[in-house]
Write an enzyme that holds these catalytic residues in place. Sequence first.
Site, PDB file in Angstrom:
ATOM      1  N   HIS A 136      22.634 -47.081 -12.267  1.00 52.62           N
ATOM      2  CA  HIS A 136      21.488 -47.525 -13.078  1.00 52.62           C
ATOM      3  C   HIS A 136      21.953 -48.210 -14.368  1.00 52.62           C
ATOM      4  O   HIS A 136      22.994 -47.887 -14.926  1.00 52.62           O
ATOM      5  CB  HIS A 136      20.477 -46.397 -13.344  1.00 52.62           C
ATOM      6  N   GLU A 141      16.619 -47.103 -11.984  1.00 55.60           N
ATOM      7  CA  GLU A 141      17.254 -46.344 -10.912  1.00 55.60           C
ATOM      8  C   GLU A 141      17.372 -47.194  -9.638  1.00 55.60           C
ATOM      9  O   GLU A 141      16.690 -48.229  -9.517  1.00 55.60           O
ATOM     10  CB  GLU A 141      16.404 -45.086 -10.632  1.00 55.60           C
TER      11      GLU A 141
HETATM   12  C1  GLP Z   1      21.701 -42.913 -19.670  1.00 53.77           C
HETATM   13  C2  GLP Z   1      21.224 -44.222 -20.277  1.00 53.77           C
HETATM   14  C3  GLP Z   1      22.053 -45.404 -19.817  1.00 53.77           C
HETATM   15  C4  GLP Z   1      23.536 -45.074 -19.924  1.00 53.77           C
HETATM   16  C5  GLP Z   1      23.839 -43.886 -19.037  1.00 53.77           C
HETATM   17  C6  GLP Z   1      25.306 -43.523 -18.996  1.00 53.77           C
HETATM   18  O1  GLP Z   1      21.156 -42.659 -18.412  1.00 53.77           O
HETATM   19  N1  GLP Z   1      19.856 -44.477 -19.978  1.00 53.77           N
HETATM   20  O2  GLP Z   1      21.729 -46.540 -20.607  1.00 53.77           O
HETATM   21  O3  GLP Z   1      24.301 -46.194 -19.546  1.00 53.77           O
HETATM   22  O4  GLP Z   1      23.103 -42.781 -19.545  1.00 53.77           O
HETATM   23  O5  GLP Z   1      25.647 -42.620 -20.010  1.00 53.77           O
HETATM   24  P1  GLP Z   1      27.111 -42.309 -20.478  1.00 53.77           P
HETATM   25  O6  GLP Z   1      27.559 -43.468 -21.290  1.00 53.77           O
HETATM   26  O7  GLP Z   1      26.991 -41.063 -21.306  1.00 53.77           O
HETATM   27  O8  GLP Z   1      27.928 -42.128 -19.252  1.00 53.77           O
END
Ligand code: GLP
Length: 239
Positions: A136, A141
């Site tokens: 995503h 999603e």
């Molecule tokens: C969330 C956000 C996304 C982000 C993802 C990954 O779901 N909505 O924009 O890219 O988390 O998070 P992380 O960077 O903590 O792996």
Amino acid sequence: MRIIVDTPENIARLAAKRYVALLKEKPNAVLGYATGSTPLGLYGELARLNAAGEVSFADAVTFNLDEYVGLDGTHDQSYRWFMDKNLFDRIDIKKENTHVPCGIGMTDEKAAGYDRQIEAAGGIDLQLLGIGNNGHIGFNEPGTPFGSVTHVVELTESTRQANARFFASIDEVPTAAVSMGIKTVMNARSIIFIALGSAKAEIVKKMICGEVTPEVPASVLQLHPDVEVYIDHAAAALL
Ligand code: GLP
């Protein structure tokens, strides 16, 4: 798609340079921001450069990708809170120029107004993206149509599980979010994508080398004319 493989520290520095260059050329640039742990290094670097007088956000305008439905900006897991704490309170940006979708009382009709706000601001010059384990971007999603604009999203179980680490328990993780759509993201003139760590290696491979399909939302980036993909060695391991 330009792919840059480097250490997380260098990625933060290199990506920050893009902001310095853009804001020098266009002080009132429109910046699309993201949450998650991935952009934290970059945000720290932007705060450092701002304090050092090397970049100013005084005339910049920002739009965040997404927000949880049901959390207002005073909740410490809301994305408004995250952005204030990790970036906006640490740089010279005017708070009224920062936009995070509202998580309260949101409907698809109201959400689409976010796209109109972005358009009225002149469109996004530089959009920052991370990636979820299921591919995503924002909270789009798998299965989200490529033509989607900002909308209300039901979160998948895997996304709720992945984000449960920030909440006291899985039951507290919201079941819905409001997110820029795929089309909203693709309308940005330039995109910086960052993925760090081995947990992202599989999905990064699908995004870069796999079929362009709504089942892997980030694969749509293969169709964008100006994307810089920053990945560390662990995330690049399967390429
Ligand atoms: C969330 C956000 C996304 C982000 C993802 C990954 O779901 N909505 O924009 O890219 O988390 O998070 P992380 O960077 O903590 O792996």
